[in-house]
Scaffold this motif. Structure first.
Motif, PDB file in Angstrom:
ATOM      1  N   ARG A  39     -38.921   1.825  -9.402  1.00  0.00           N
ATOM      2  CA  ARG A  39     -37.944   2.401  -8.521  1.00  0.00           C
ATOM      3  C   ARG A  39     -38.526   2.467  -7.142  1.00  0.00           C
ATOM      4  N   ALA A  40     -39.724   2.803  -7.042  1.00  0.00           N
ATOM      5  CA  ALA A  40     -40.514   3.293  -5.756  1.00  0.00           C
ATOM      6  C   ALA A  40     -40.615   1.786  -5.056  1.00  0.00           C
ATOM      7  N   LEU A  41     -40.844   0.725  -6.028  1.00  0.00           N
ATOM      8  CA  LEU A  41     -40.925  -0.777  -5.190  1.00  0.00           C
ATOM      9  C   LEU A  41     -39.570  -1.093  -4.719  1.00  0.00           C
ATOM     10  N   ASP A  42     -38.372  -0.751  -5.561  1.00  0.00           N
ATOM     11  CA  ASP A  42     -37.136  -1.075  -5.144  1.00  0.00           C
ATOM     12  C   ASP A  42     -36.364  -0.356  -4.191  1.00  0.00           C
ATOM     13  N   ASP A  43     -37.043   0.905  -3.854  1.00  0.00           N
ATOM     14  CA  ASP A  43     -36.735   1.811  -3.142  1.00  0.00           C
ATOM     15  C   ASP A  43     -35.309   2.239  -3.564  1.00  0.00           C
ATOM     16  N   GLU A  44     -35.338   2.650  -4.748  1.00  0.00           N
ATOM     17  CA  GLU A  44     -34.240   3.204  -5.385  1.00  0.00           C
ATOM     18  C   GLU A  44     -34.394   4.623  -5.581  1.00  0.00           C
ATOM     19  N   LEU A  45     -33.330   5.510  -5.574  1.00  0.00           N
ATOM     20  CA  LEU A  45     -33.279   6.971  -5.679  1.00  0.00           C
ATOM     21  C   LEU A  45     -32.582   7.288  -6.801  1.00  0.00           C
ATOM     22  N   LEU A  46     -33.234   8.315  -7.569  1.00  0.00           N
ATOM     23  CA  LEU A  46     -32.258   8.905  -8.776  1.00  0.00           C
ATOM     24  C   LEU A  46     -31.444   9.677  -8.124  1.00  0.00           C
ATOM     25  N   PRO A  47     -30.348  10.050  -9.104  1.00  0.00           N
ATOM     26  CA  PRO A  47     -29.357  11.366  -8.858  1.00  0.00           C
ATOM     27  C   PRO A  47     -30.107  12.584  -8.342  1.00  0.00           C
ATOM     28  N   LEU A  48     -31.306  12.745  -8.844  1.00  0.00           N
ATOM     29  CA  LEU A  48     -32.053  14.059  -8.595  1.00  0.00           C
ATOM     30  C   LEU A  48     -32.532  13.970  -7.220  1.00  0.00           C
ATOM     31  N   ASP A  49     -33.051  12.907  -6.993  1.00  0.00           N
ATOM     32  CA  ASP A  49     -33.692  12.454  -5.606  1.00  0.00           C
ATOM     33  C   ASP A  49     -32.550  12.621  -4.587  1.00  0.00           C
ATOM     34  N   GLU A  50     -31.405  12.255  -4.804  1.00  0.00           N
ATOM     35  CA  GLU A  50     -30.360  12.186  -3.981  1.00  0.00           C
ATOM     36  C   GLU A  50     -30.122  13.861  -3.662  1.00  0.00           C
ATOM     37  N   ILE A  51     -30.022  14.797  -4.637  1.00  0.00           N
ATOM     38  CA  ILE A  51     -29.754  15.947  -4.479  1.00  0.00           C
ATOM     39  C   ILE A  51     -30.858  16.681  -3.605  1.00  0.00           C
ATOM     40  N   LEU A  52     -32.323  16.421  -4.168  1.00  0.00           N
ATOM     41  CA  LEU A  52     -33.122  16.937  -3.354  1.00  0.00           C
ATOM     42  C   LEU A  52     -33.331  16.293  -1.846  1.00  0.00           C
ATOM     43  N   LEU A  53     -32.939  15.163  -1.544  1.00  0.00           N
ATOM     44  CA  LEU A  53     -32.782  14.763  -0.139  1.00  0.00           C
ATOM     45  C   LEU A  53     -31.673  15.790   0.591  1.00  0.00           C
ATOM     46  N   ASP A  54     -30.579  15.532  -0.096  1.00  0.00           N
ATOM     47  CA  ASP A  54     -29.566  16.409   0.418  1.00  0.00           C
ATOM     48  C   ASP A  54     -29.990  17.977   0.755  1.00  0.00           C
ATOM     49  N   GLN A  55     -30.526  18.783  -0.003  1.00  0.00           N
ATOM     50  CA  GLN A  55     -31.003  20.047   0.164  1.00  0.00           C
ATOM     51  C   GLN A  55     -32.108  19.937   0.966  1.00  0.00           C
ATOM     52  N   LEU A  56     -33.054  19.274   1.061  1.00  0.00           N
ATOM     53  CA  LEU A  56     -34.254  19.217   2.122  1.00  0.00           C
ATOM     54  C   LEU A  56     -33.547  18.959   3.423  1.00  0.00           C
ATOM     55  N   THR A  57     -32.803  18.324   3.427  1.00  0.00           N
ATOM     56  CA  THR A  57     -32.097  18.059   5.023  1.00  0.00           C
ATOM     57  C   THR A  57     -31.531  19.331   5.561  1.00  0.00           C
ATOM     58  N   LYS A  58     -30.612  19.940   4.499  1.00  0.00           N
ATOM     59  CA  LYS A  58     -29.988  21.146   4.985  1.00  0.00           C
ATOM     60  C   LYS A  58     -31.011  22.325   5.184  1.00  0.00           C
ATOM     61  N   MET A  59     -32.159  22.327   4.571  1.00  0.00           N
ATOM     62  CA  MET A  59     -33.111  23.336   4.628  1.00  0.00           C
ATOM     63  C   MET A  59     -33.714  23.036   6.127  1.00  0.00           C
TER      64      MET A  59
END
Length: 105
Positions: A39-59
């Motif tokens: 996943r790291a090599l293919d730059d894929e994000l899991l749904p949880l990663d998407e949620i974390l990315l969303d929350q971190l940008t809001k923070m």
């Protein structure tokens, strides 16, 4: 294509973390590590990663606006609070779009 084994050296606490995470998803630790690396090599994000990315940008957006308000450049009063919330949402949306662009999503 055949899989080729690799050797990775970890601290005992890191190995324990891998074992916990693998157990949480019902995989053997080597399978979990392989999936994570692919996943790291293919730059894929899991749904949880998407949620974390969303929350971190809001923070991050909220923190930037709070700092702005603390140094006296932000709006005042209840109307100011609503404006800060709206600006925070807009800033978070821009930050999220930028983060997604960086990871190719």
């Amino acid at each position: 294509m055949a899989r080729v084994p690799i050797t990775v050296y970890l601290q005992p606490d890191q190995l324990a973390g891998i074992e916990r995470r693998a157990a949480q998803v019902g995989k053997q630790r080597s399978a979990w590590v392989a999936d994570t690396l692919v996943r790291a090599l293919d730059d894929e994000l899991l749904p949880l990663d998407e949620i974390l990315l969303d929350q971190l940008t809001k923070m991050r957006a909220s923190v930037e606006l709070l700092v702005e308000g603390q140094v006296g450049h932000g709006p005042k009063g209840k109307a100011g609070l609503m404006e800060i919330r709206q600006r925070g949402r807009e800033l978070a949306a821009r930050m999220l779009a930028e983060a997604r662009q960086r990871v190719g999503r």
